[in-house]
Design a protein around this motif. Structure first.
Motif, short mmCIF file in Angstrom:
data_model
loop_
_atom_site.label_atom_id
_atom_site.label_comp_id
_atom_site.label_asym_id
_atom_site.label_seq_id
_atom_site.Cartn_x
_atom_site.Cartn_y
_atom_site.Cartn_z
N THR A 1 0.84 -1.19 0.00
CA THR A 1 0.00 0.00 0.00
C THR A 1 0.87 1.24 0.00
OG1 THR A 1 -1.70 -1.18 1.23
CG2 THR A 1 -1.80 1.23 1.27
N ALA A 2 0.48 2.24 -0.78
CA ALA A 2 1.28 3.46 -0.88
C ALA A 2 1.21 4.25 0.41
CB ALA A 2 0.76 4.33 -2.04
N LYS A 3 2.28 4.99 0.68
CA LYS A 3 2.26 5.93 1.80
C LYS A 3 1.44 7.15 1.42
CE LYS A 3 6.66 4.22 3.53
NZ LYS A 3 8.04 4.53 3.96
N THR A 4 1.11 7.95 2.42
CA THR A 4 0.23 9.09 2.20
C THR A 4 0.76 10.01 1.11
OG1 THR A 4 -0.46 9.02 4.51
CG2 THR A 4 -0.86 11.08 3.31
N VAL A 5 -0.10 10.39 0.18
CA VAL A 5 0.26 11.35 -0.87
C VAL A 5 0.15 12.74 -0.27
CG1 VAL A 5 -0.35 12.28 -3.13
CG2 VAL A 5 -0.53 9.83 -2.70
N ARG A 6 1.26 13.48 -0.26
CA ARG A 6 1.27 14.81 0.32
C ARG A 6 1.43 15.84 -0.78
NH1 ARG A 6 5.71 12.78 3.87
NH2 ARG A 6 6.97 14.34 2.84
N SER A 7 1.12 17.09 -0.44
CA SER A 7 1.28 18.15 -1.43
C SER A 7 2.75 18.38 -1.73
CB SER A 7 0.61 19.44 -0.94
OG SER A 7 1.16 19.85 0.29
N ALA A 8 3.63 18.17 -0.72
CA ALA A 8 5.08 18.25 -0.94
C ALA A 8 5.55 16.85 -1.31
CB ALA A 8 5.79 18.75 0.32
N MET B 1 -4.17 9.28 -9.25
CA MET B 1 -4.89 8.00 -9.23
C MET B 1 -4.83 7.36 -7.84
SD MET B 1 -6.15 7.95 -12.21
CE MET B 1 -6.10 9.75 -12.13
N LEU B 2 -3.71 7.50 -7.14
CA LEU B 2 -3.62 7.01 -5.76
C LEU B 2 -4.59 7.76 -4.85
CD1 LEU B 2 0.24 6.53 -5.38
CD2 LEU B 2 -1.48 4.73 -5.43
N GLN B 3 -4.91 9.00 -5.21
CA GLN B 3 -5.90 9.78 -4.47
C GLN B 3 -7.32 9.49 -4.97
OE1 GLN B 3 -5.30 11.07 -1.59
NE2 GLN B 3 -5.06 13.26 -1.89
N SER B 4 -7.45 8.52 -5.86
CA SER B 4 -8.73 8.03 -6.41
C SER B 4 -9.46 9.07 -7.25
CB SER B 4 -9.64 7.47 -5.31
OG SER B 4 -10.18 8.46 -4.47
N PHE B 5 -8.73 10.01 -7.84
CA PHE B 5 -9.35 10.88 -8.83
C PHE B 5 -9.69 10.04 -10.05
CE2 PHE B 5 -7.42 14.44 -6.46
CZ PHE B 5 -8.49 15.34 -6.50
N ILE C 1 -3.44 18.13 -5.56
CA ILE C 1 -3.80 16.71 -5.44
C ILE C 1 -3.54 16.20 -4.03
CG2 ILE C 1 -3.11 14.40 -6.21
CD1 ILE C 1 -2.64 15.71 -9.01
N GLY C 2 -2.38 16.56 -3.46
CA GLY C 2 -2.05 16.10 -2.12
C GLY C 2 -2.94 16.66 -1.04
N ASN C 3 -3.53 17.84 -1.27
CA ASN C 3 -4.41 18.45 -0.28
C ASN C 3 -5.86 17.96 -0.39
OD1 ASN C 3 -2.40 20.02 0.85
ND2 ASN C 3 -2.79 21.79 -0.44
N ALA C 4 -6.17 17.20 -1.42
CA ALA C 4 -7.56 16.80 -1.67
C ALA C 4 -7.98 15.65 -0.75
CB ALA C 4 -7.73 16.40 -3.13
#
Length: 713
Positions: A428-435, A518-522, A546-549
């Motif tokens: 599983t991917a780690k958290t997608v961040r804005s940075a 895509m990891l953020q399920s957009f 994307i990271g803030n969504a």
């Protein structure tokens, strides 16, 4: 035709590019013959680019560009006075944005930059970021004020999303936020352990802080927690996407970043699942990219022979052209003097001192390690000044004659955990961040999709020094030898895209912005059919958006349980059973009070949780009615019978136990071996009037009360 769709209004503050909005628009619940969905009244954000992309992603023009700063917040954040045409947003402005309706569901995702652990503590405590953080309170206050002043009511459900660090960096804000909903009659859940990855079944862990407030007058029933789903791996999400760099199919956000050559090398050496700290464990002496010179490199030409070709890159070691010559004009030979041009070591006995005038005649030379002091030597020669001390006088001299040098501490890279991190394909991917640049996070993936069944010359690599094979019309690496062993190794800081196969046989590469989305399920495609993309912003800014969504699929699942609770409230269902835990539980002090009441009455000590105040009143009535026979069986039967969906249907004056109303008429089926009537009790009409799930609950209570399995025909 009968309309079976029921819409519940919703409004979104600090909506960003629309992750939460898009998720809520997909939410639905089916109940009592109707389909419940959300209708979006508005999505407010101060960023016009975010608003534009919000509508692009959701397919509806619901965004409203509105700055929710007060004047002091604006000045603190921007460091200047607002322009003349700027004005503070009022409750009336919010009411107009709500289309003069009180939204059933109010969602807020205020800026989290000042509350995030990615920001240094001193910056987070500054007035600038405190002003940004205050939007968390101000946005909620303004919305409630608008609804009450102009609509006479408040939203039935409020949800607020932020980063978990708000519980420590935003303690003062939280104390204010807690008071607001409770003041207006909300039951509130405040937790910082919600994994949106599990809620949405995503390919990343994404733990977030959530507030869920349920207005008890409008929603007396519970809202149950969404079902937790197994997390997917990064490979599950990425495997069906276009190849990285394919901007035709994947859109402009799918291009690979042009990183420095040394960065690509670092990524290749970091094991999957590791980060920059693993570089310290590498056997780097045996893992280096070196230039193996071709035959002729560093060659020395014979003075008496014809020279080889002179090339444009002539220089020792740079090519196999003529670059050096054995020049005989020094007139030295093995038979000459042995002390010509001799340099003696400082720690050995000197040779004989002669009268030779120069080094070419035998005069002595020494490799002197000391720079001797002399009366006229400037004290600043070769001086290195510390960065934290005053500099000496700046003169016009060159280095070595007094010009200063400094020990500059700024050449320093303090790397965080996960910097240059390479994630595994099957985890599983780690958290997608804005940075999410690769040097700031685990923003790379060990991609195993390099697979083919080659034929002759497929992926052939031709020798730099040999004649090329025939160029054919379908020439590419898959059908011919169309690659070259290029000796021109890139410089460390040269930027580009290079595929380096790592030791584990995969390509350690950065995740593209499209893959992060895509990891953020957009959605992979926009409503207009184009690949997912954001307009009017740089790739770096797109990553921030994307990271803030809020992940779309996580909000969809949360919206489903909110709509189900709304549907149950519409038909006056005050309590339902669920395998999932209750999201908004009553305050702890109320629960302890109920337990204490039962304890002090000298009855069976039970930890009881009532669905409503009326449920408790009904239970206490039955407790008093059957106090002469009270036991754990009577307590269990009374708890179920006291439910507000059951209790009013029963004439309790005629009951001798909390479950006696369950049994209907006696149905005779024959006689037993002794001649007595054989048969069974039918269920009463009261049981038949209940919904299926309540019927099962009642049967379970009767089994507990009687100790017999209820198997009615």
């Amino acid at each position: 035709m009968l309309n079976t769709t029921e819409y519940k209004t919703s409004a979104f503050l600090f909506a960003g590019v629309g992750g939460a909005t898009a998720g809520a628009m997909r939410s639905q619940a089916e109940y009592a013959g109707k389909v419940y969905k959300f209708k979006v009244l508005c999505a407010i954000d101060s960023d016009p680019i975010a608003c534009r992309n919000h509508d692009l992603i959701t397919g509806e023009n619901t965004s409203i560009c509105m700055d929710l700063f007060t004047r002091w917040q604006y000045e603190a954040w921007h460091g200047q006075q607002p322009p003349k045409d700027w004005k503070e947003v009022t409750a009336w402005d919010i009411w107009q944005a709500f289309k003069e309706q009180v939204p059933f569901f109010l969602f807020l995702s205020p800026p989290c930059k000042g509350l995030s652990g990615l920001l240094p503590g001193d910056k987070a405590a500054s007035e600038k970021y405190q002003a940004l953080n205050y939007l968390t309170v101000h946005g909620l206050e303004l919305s409630l004020q608008a609804c009450l002043e102009y609509g006479g009511s408040v939203p039935a459900i409020i949800q607020l999303e932020n980063v978990p660090r708000i519980t420590t960096r935003g303690k003062l804000l939280l104390s204010k936020i807690k008071k607001l909903p409770k003041k207006y009659g909300y039951a509130v859940s405040i937790r910082a352990d919600h994994n949106l990855g599990e809620i949405g079944g995503l390919g990343q862990n994404r733990v977030r802080f959530l507030i869920l407030a349920r207005h008890e007058a409008q929603l007396p029933n519970f809202i149950y927690y969404p079902e937790r789903k197994p997390l997917r791996t990064i490979g599950d999400v990425l495997s069906n996407l276009p190849a990285p760099g394919d901007t035709v199919v994947g859109g402009p956000l799918h291009k690979l970043p042009r990183l420095q050559w040394k960065t690509w090398m670092r990524l290749a050496l970091i094991p999957a699942g590791g980060d920059w700290r693993d570089l310290n464990k590498m056997d780097w002496e045996n893992l280096r990219v070196t230039h193996a010179p071709r035959a002729g490199a560093y060659a020395v030409e014979d003075w008496n022979e014809t020279s080889r070709t002179v090339t444009g890159s002539s220089g020792p070691g740079q090519s196999n052209g003529a670059t050096a010559v054995s020049d005989p004009r020094l007139q030295l030979s093995g038979e000459g003097k042995t002390n010509l041009y001799r340099v003696q070591s400082v720690d050995e006995a000197p040779t004989c001192v002669t009268g030779a005038a120069g080094v070419n005649q035998g005069a002595g030379c020494i490799s002197d390690p000391n720079l001797s002091n002399r009366s006229n030597r400037h004290p600043g020669v070769y001086q290195i000044v510390r960065a934290d001390e005053p500099a000496p006088c700046v003169t016009g001299t060159r280095f070595g004659s007094g010009a200063i040098a400094v020990a500059d501490p700024r050449v320093n890279t303090k790397l965080m955990p996960d910097s240059y991190g390479v994630q595994e394909w099957d985890t599983t991917a780690k958290t997608v961040r804005s940075a999410n640049r690769i040097m700031q996070s685990a923003g790379s993936i060990s991609d195993p999709r390099i697979n083919s069944t080659p034929r002759a010359d497929t992926m052939g690599v031709q020798d730099w020094n040999c004649t090329a094979k025939t160029v054919i019309g379908s020439m590419d690496v898959h059908v011919g030898a169309s690659a070259i062993a290029d000796p021109r190794i890139p410089a460390d800081k040269e930027q580009g895209v290079w595929t380096i196969i790592s030791l584990d046989g995969t390509w350690h590469r950065p995740l593209t912005t499209y893959e992060l989305a895509m990891l953020q399920s957009f959605p992979p495609f926009l409503p207009d059919g184009r690949p997912f993309q954001l307009e009017g912003c740089s790739d770096q800014k797109a990553r921030e958006y994307i990271g803030n969504a809020v992940p779309r699929e996580a909000q969809e699942e949360m919206g489903n349980v909110l709509l189900l609770a709304a549907a149950e409230a519409d038909v006056n269902v005050g309590f339902t059973l669920s395998w999932q835990p209750v999201w908004v539980a009553p305050p702890a002090e109320e629960s302890s009070q109920i337990i204490q009441q039962n304890h002090t009455k000298g009855k069976v000590y039970l930890m009881i949780y009532f669905t409503s105040k009326q449920h408790q009143v009904n239970y206490e009535y039955l407790q008093k009615k059957f106090e002469g026979n009270w036991s754990s069986e009577y307590a269990a039967g009374s708890y179920v019978a006291a439910l507000t969906e059951i209790f009013p249907r029963i004439d309790w004056h005629e009951q001798d136990s909390p479950v006696s109303w369950f049994f209907g008429e006696w149905a005779v089926t024959g006689k037993d071996e002794y001649g007595y009537e054989d048969g069974y009790h039918t269920e009463s009409k009261i049981v038949g009037s209940l919904s299926g799930i309540y019927q099962e609950l009642v049967r379970a209570a009767v089994e507990l009360f009687t100790g017999a399995f209820i198997n009615l025909i």
